[in-house]
Design an enzyme around this catalytic site. Structure first.
Site, mmCIF file in Angstrom:
data_model
loop_
_atom_site.group_PDB
_atom_site.id
_atom_site.type_symbol
_atom_site.label_atom_id
_atom_site.label_comp_id
_atom_site.label_asym_id
_atom_site.label_seq_id
_atom_site.Cartn_x
_atom_site.Cartn_y
_atom_site.Cartn_z
ATOM 1 N N HIS A 193 0.825 -1.210 0.000
ATOM 2 C CA HIS A 193 0.000 0.000 0.000
ATOM 3 C C HIS A 193 0.855 1.254 0.000
ATOM 4 O O HIS A 193 0.453 2.298 -0.492
ATOM 5 C CB HIS A 193 -0.903 0.048 1.236
ATOM 6 C CG HIS A 193 -1.793 -1.133 1.380
ATOM 7 N ND1 HIS A 193 -2.814 -1.404 0.497
ATOM 8 C CD2 HIS A 193 -1.813 -2.140 2.292
ATOM 9 C CE1 HIS A 193 -3.432 -2.511 0.868
ATOM 10 N NE2 HIS A 193 -2.844 -2.984 1.942
ATOM 11 N N HIS A 204 5.303 6.567 7.030
ATOM 12 C CA HIS A 204 4.968 6.119 5.683
ATOM 13 C C HIS A 204 4.426 7.307 4.902
ATOM 14 O O HIS A 204 4.289 8.406 5.448
ATOM 15 C CB HIS A 204 3.956 4.970 5.750
ATOM 16 C CG HIS A 204 2.671 5.378 6.378
ATOM 17 N ND1 HIS A 204 2.379 5.151 7.698
ATOM 18 C CD2 HIS A 204 1.603 6.058 5.884
ATOM 19 C CE1 HIS A 204 1.190 5.648 7.986
ATOM 20 N NE2 HIS A 204 0.698 6.208 6.900
ATOM 21 N N HIS A 236 1.800 8.919 1.568
ATOM 22 C CA HIS A 236 0.653 8.802 0.666
ATOM 23 C C HIS A 236 0.925 9.715 -0.522
ATOM 24 O O HIS A 236 1.352 10.852 -0.339
ATOM 25 C CB HIS A 236 -0.632 9.232 1.370
ATOM 26 C CG HIS A 236 -0.962 8.401 2.577
ATOM 27 N ND1 HIS A 236 -1.752 7.277 2.520
ATOM 28 C CD2 HIS A 236 -0.568 8.519 3.875
ATOM 29 C CE1 HIS A 236 -1.861 6.747 3.734
ATOM 30 N NE2 HIS A 236 -1.146 7.481 4.573
ATOM 31 N N HIS A 283 3.264 10.589 7.092
ATOM 32 C CA HIS A 283 2.680 10.260 8.401
ATOM 33 C C HIS A 283 3.728 9.614 9.305
ATOM 34 O O HIS A 283 4.306 8.595 8.938
ATOM 35 C CB HIS A 283 1.509 9.277 8.235
ATOM 36 C CG HIS A 283 0.292 9.918 7.640
ATOM 37 N ND1 HIS A 283 -0.738 9.204 7.079
ATOM 38 C CD2 HIS A 283 -0.056 11.233 7.546
ATOM 39 C CE1 HIS A 283 -1.670 10.062 6.657
ATOM 40 N NE2 HIS A 283 -1.279 11.283 6.922
ATOM 41 N N THR A 297 -6.201 6.212 8.619
ATOM 42 C CA THR A 297 -6.791 6.464 7.300
ATOM 43 C C THR A 297 -6.799 5.209 6.436
ATOM 44 O O THR A 297 -7.163 5.259 5.272
ATOM 45 C CB THR A 297 -6.036 7.580 6.557
ATOM 46 O OG1 THR A 297 -4.702 7.135 6.280
ATOM 47 C CG2 THR A 297 -5.993 8.857 7.373
ATOM 48 N N THR A 298 -6.353 4.091 6.994
ATOM 49 C CA THR A 298 -6.435 2.804 6.304
ATOM 50 C C THR A 298 -7.157 1.820 7.219
ATOM 51 O O THR A 298 -7.189 2.023 8.442
ATOM 52 C CB THR A 298 -5.019 2.254 5.993
ATOM 53 O OG1 THR A 298 -4.280 2.182 7.204
ATOM 54 C CG2 THR A 298 -4.295 3.131 4.994
HETATM 55 ZN ZN LIG Z 1 -0.984 7.220 6.556
#
Ligand SMILES: [Zn+2]
Length: 377
Positions: free
Chosen positions: A85, A111, A113, A138, A220-221
């Protein structure tokens, strides 16, 4: 209330999906609209990300700067993984963040996005007044009153995420990101890992961490757990276009497709309050685009900061890659105009027809903003 037919189709889909189906953002049975089937919390009322709307933000000058410890250069090993992801860097628990209320959080991982699909513009999760930035970083932490991340992630006050937004500076390589970006090719396939030796996380974050937005939200996941205290920094990280494109094109997911647009859409605020310890955004815009003189003249005038950057509304039938606007800040007038044309001000979102037709381009600093051209297609 959900229409019955939708509910039924969700149930059927849920039965088909079963356990073990990998969630996605936009493809297959468990795209983000269907996350609540497998992960009920994703349909909750304090979800993240959100649109940070300056006019709704509650100014709270008593929010003190975040206190980061151990974020500087550390010569140890930082495992880095492509989890299908995103790219995730494991962080040592010697890194900690103490928030304004005195809560100490220990770092777990960071990580990213991003966007980058051909029909896409930018890929941050949080938007600011409807504007999506190119990348979002994040840094995930857990409350130090718990023994481990695994324990904390189940607790209502378990997690805190420090989020930073990225802007593009066309030709200026950000050397603090060179090591990270050069190792992406080692983890091209989902599940692959590598190790970064010696990293300065502080350097990978915005220069000014004093000003931020703060609100209560969720992961958010999936599983979208609603136990995250969010801190979104007002200042931004600047990366070169080449660096952004590297991140957008280096990694493959479990289906061996390039990981792109790995961001969740913004979620309803639902009466939550977003606080900020600043009134007008202190950094991006002004300090990014103004030269020293203008900046000074501006500060002397005691008016709210307004960047004297010109933007031009360009008519275009199709977006061309080299013209993709990358989270440029847009002056208020343009924003209002966009809003009047698209009630949701989602002009930069992937769903918006508007972004197919309009390009906004910075045409350089120095003069007064031009009057806005009327929309005509
Ligand atoms: Zn995130």
């Amino acid at each position: 209330m959900m229409p019955l037919i939708t509910l039924l189709s969700l149930l059927v889909l849920g039965a088909q999906a079963g356990h073990g189906v990998e969630w996605t953002y936009s493809e297959g049975m468990l795209d983000e609209a269907h996350w609540p089937l497998e992960y009920p919390k994703c349909g909750g009322r304090r979800q993240s990300p959100i649109d940070l709307q300056m006019k709704k933000v509650q100014y709270n000058p008593s929010l003190r700067a975040l206190n980061l410890t151990g974020y500087g250069l550390w010569h140890g090993e930082f495992p880095m993984t492509n989890n299908g992801h995103t790219v995730q860097i494991s962080l040592p628990s010697t890194m900690s963040m103490t928030t304004s209320d005195g809560t100490q959080y220990l770092a777990k991982q960071m990580h990213f996005h991003w966007g980058g699909a051909s029909s896409e513009i930018s890929g941050s999760e949080h938007t600011v007044d409807g504007m999506r930035y190119v990348i979002e970083i994040h840094v995930v932490h857990y409350n130090s009153k718990y023994n481990s991340y695994e324990e904390a992630q189940k607790e209502p006050d378990g997690l805190a995420v420090l989020a930073a937004l990225v802007e593009v500076k066309d030709y200026t390589e950000n050397a603090y990101y060179s090591k990270f970006i050069s190792h992406l090719e080692d983890i091209r396939y989902a599940g692959q890992s590598t190790v970064l030796r010696g990293l300065d996380i502080e350097d990978m974050l915005p220069g000014d961490l004093r000003y931020y937005y703060s609100y209560l939200g969720s992961l958010t996941t999936p599983p979208c757990t609603e136990n995250v205290h969010w801190f979104v920094v007002a200042d931004t990280v600047k990366l070169s276009k080449t660096q952004v494109e590297k991140l957008e094109n280096s990694l493959l997911n479990h289906q061996n497709k390039t990981i792109q647009n790995d961001y969740r859409r913004t979620q309803p605020l639902n009466h939550r309050v977003v606080e900020a310890n600043f009134m007008s955004r202190p950094h991006q815009d002004a300090s990014t685009h103004l030269d020293g003189l203008e900046h000074k003249a501006h500060n002397e005038s005691d008016e709210p900061l307004q960047p004297p950057v010109h933007y031009e509304v360009v008519k275009s039938e199709h977006r061309e890659p080299e013209h993709r606007p990358r989270g440029h800040w847009v002056p208020q007038g343009v924003k209002q105009w966009l809003k009047s044309d698209d009630q949701q001000a989602r002009s930069w979102d992937r769903d918006s027809a508007l972004s197919d037709r309009i390009l906004l381009e910075a045409i350089g600093p120095g003069e007064r903003p031009p009057s806005l051209p009327a929309p005509h297609y």
